[in-house]
Each structure stands twice: as structure tokens, then as C-alpha cells.
Design an enzyme around this catalytic site. Structure first.
Site, PDB file in Angstrom:
ATOM      1  N   TRP A  25       0.340  45.937  -4.958  1.00  0.00           N
ATOM      2  CA  TRP A  25       0.266  47.346  -5.347  1.00  0.00           C
ATOM      3  C   TRP A  25      -1.046  47.956  -4.866  1.00  0.00           C
ATOM      4  CZ3 TRP A  25       3.581  50.458  -8.309  1.00  0.00           C
ATOM      5  CH2 TRP A  25       4.739  49.830  -8.751  1.00  0.00           C
ATOM      6  N   PHE A  60       0.193  40.883 -12.410  1.00  0.00           N
ATOM      7  CA  PHE A  60       0.788  39.971 -13.383  1.00  0.00           C
ATOM      8  C   PHE A  60       1.159  38.641 -12.729  1.00  0.00           C
ATOM      9  CE2 PHE A  60       4.279  38.216 -15.867  1.00  0.00           C
ATOM     10  CZ  PHE A  60       3.753  38.258 -17.150  1.00  0.00           C
ATOM     11  N   GLU A  61       1.596  38.683 -11.488  1.00  0.00           N
ATOM     12  CA  GLU A  61       2.066  37.489 -10.787  1.00  0.00           C
ATOM     13  C   GLU A  61       0.941  36.613 -10.235  1.00  0.00           C
ATOM     14  OE1 GLU A  61       5.226  40.279 -11.349  1.00  0.00           O
ATOM     15  OE2 GLU A  61       3.368  40.622 -10.232  1.00  0.00           O
ATOM     16  N   VAL A  81      -5.337  44.965  -8.834  1.00  0.00           N
ATOM     17  CA  VAL A  81      -5.823  46.219  -9.411  1.00  0.00           C
ATOM     18  C   VAL A  81      -4.768  46.746 -10.375  1.00  0.00           C
ATOM     19  CG1 VAL A  81      -4.974  47.624  -7.470  1.00  0.00           C
ATOM     20  CG2 VAL A  81      -6.772  48.519  -8.942  1.00  0.00           C
ATOM     21  N   VAL A  82      -5.256  47.171 -11.539  1.00  0.00           N
ATOM     22  CA  VAL A  82      -4.390  47.787 -12.538  1.00  0.00           C
ATOM     23  C   VAL A  82      -5.031  49.111 -12.917  1.00  0.00           C
ATOM     24  CG1 VAL A  82      -3.210  47.499 -14.745  1.00  0.00           C
ATOM     25  CG2 VAL A  82      -3.827  45.476 -13.405  1.00  0.00           C
ATOM     26  N   THR A  87       1.046  54.278 -20.859  1.00  0.00           N
ATOM     27  CA  THR A  87       1.735  53.307 -21.709  1.00  0.00           C
ATOM     28  C   THR A  87       0.837  52.084 -21.912  1.00  0.00           C
ATOM     29  OG1 THR A  87       2.735  52.072 -19.893  1.00  0.00           O
ATOM     30  CG2 THR A  87       3.928  54.036 -20.673  1.00  0.00           C
ATOM     31  N   HIS A  89       1.295  49.225 -20.928  1.00  0.00           N
ATOM     32  CA  HIS A  89       1.474  48.304 -19.809  1.00  0.00           C
ATOM     33  C   HIS A  89       0.131  47.827 -19.265  1.00  0.00           C
ATOM     34  CE1 HIS A  89       2.190  47.420 -15.468  1.00  0.00           C
ATOM     35  NE2 HIS A  89       3.200  46.737 -15.981  1.00  0.00           N
ATOM     36  N   PHE A 114     -12.611  35.997  -9.875  1.00  0.00           N
ATOM     37  CA  PHE A 114     -11.841  37.020 -10.581  1.00  0.00           C
ATOM     38  C   PHE A 114     -12.141  38.380  -9.954  1.00  0.00           C
ATOM     39  CE2 PHE A 114     -10.966  39.992 -14.062  1.00  0.00           C
ATOM     40  CZ  PHE A 114      -9.708  39.561 -14.450  1.00  0.00           C
ATOM     41  N   ARG A 128     -14.761  50.568  -6.112  1.00  0.00           N
ATOM     42  CA  ARG A 128     -15.076  49.141  -6.278  1.00  0.00           C
ATOM     43  C   ARG A 128     -14.429  48.261  -5.215  1.00  0.00           C
ATOM     44  NH1 ARG A 128     -15.254  51.879 -10.774  1.00  0.00           N
ATOM     45  NH2 ARG A 128     -16.617  51.292 -12.494  1.00  0.00           N
TER      46      ARG A 128
END
Length: 158
Positions: A25, A60-61, A81-82, A87, A89, A114, A128
């Protein structure tokens, strides 16, 4: 382009086999993180032929992929990246990735860089990602930290 207060890590990672495990993503951010990780590994003396890039669908994976790869590589660098949305999520994915990668590191003893950005908006992520106008290079930092950790543990006989 170092992070705010991040240490300068000068280590020799020659001969280490490294997997960069990266989410798919947010192409621009992810490409910056991957490029930064590759630069960090090169700066640490890891040969280009000793680096394998593994792409997974999302952050997540990362955990499942790192768990499967842990016995095949000396070092893992997890990149994702999130972006916070409307929500819960965001909270679930960030927590699952952090907890999962921590668990893999603890149970396998593998050094895991990480490089998961958890940002409120796209601008924070871009800042970043190690891009031309970014103030930080989290891919480089994650890769360098993982190599430095592995070198330290080997020196201790761990």
C-alpha cells in the site's frame, strides 16, 4: 537526512543475508522506504546479492511473512505504512504488526528492523519515507538498526 536524535550506526554487515519485507500500500512512501533500506544495508556493507525483497499486500501481512522467513535470513527489515482513518482499523493493524514482529524477534532471536510508519496523514508518511524532501529516512534507520543489532549479538556470542 537522519532522524531527530537517531544514532549514527557504523557497522560491518558483510556476509549477512537480509530480507526486506515490504507492504504494497502507498506506493510512493513504500518505494522511499525500500530505497532507504537498500541504502542503509549498502552503507552497512551488506552486499546487494545478499538482500532479498519480499512484497506482501499490507502491513498486517508483514508478521506472517517475517515468521516464515526468519529461519532463512540473518536479518529481517519490516517496512510498512498505516495512515489513520475514521475507523479503529488503524489501531488494530498497528498493534498487530508491532506485537507480531516483536514476538518473532523474541522467539527466534532474529534482529528485525521495524520500519512501520504509523501516521496521522499522508504528509507525515511522506516526511519519514526518505524521499528527496523528507526530513527522515525510516527505511535506512530500520535497516541499519537491524544490522547493528545482529552484529552486536554476534559479537556477544548470542
Amino acid at each position: 537526512m537522519s532522524g531527530h536524535g537517531s544514532p549514527d550506526l557504523n557497522v560491518d554487515g558483510l556476509g549477512l543475508r537480509v530480507a526486506i519485507v515490504a507492504a504494497s500500500w502507498h506506493d510512493v512512501v513504500m518505494n522511499g522506504l525500500i530505497d532507504g533500506a537498500r541504502r542503509g544495508l549498502a552503507d552497512a556493507g551488506v552486499g546487494e546479492s545478499d538482500v532479498t525483497l519480499v512484497r506482501v499486500p499490507g502491513t498486517f501481512e508483514l508478521t506472517a511473512a517475517c515468521a516464515r522467513l526468519a529461519d532463512k535470513f540473518d536479518v529481517l527489515v519490516a517496512l510498512g505504512v498505516v495512515i489513520r482513518g475514521g475507523t479503529p482499523h488503524f489501531d488494530y493493524v498497528c498493534s498487530a504488526a508491532t506485537d507480531g514482529l516483536t514476538q518473532i524477534g523474541v522467539t527466534t532471536g532474529k534482529a528485525i528492523g521495524f520500519g512501520v510508519l504509523t501516521c496521522d496523514n499522508d504528509e507525515q508518511a511522506l516526511d519519514r519515507a526518505g524521499l528527496e524532501n523528507s526530513s527522515e529516512d525510516k527505511g535506512h534507520e530500520a535497516a541499519t538498526a537491524a544490522v547493528a543489532t545482529e552484529v552486536t549479538l554476534r559479537a556477544l556470542g548470542a
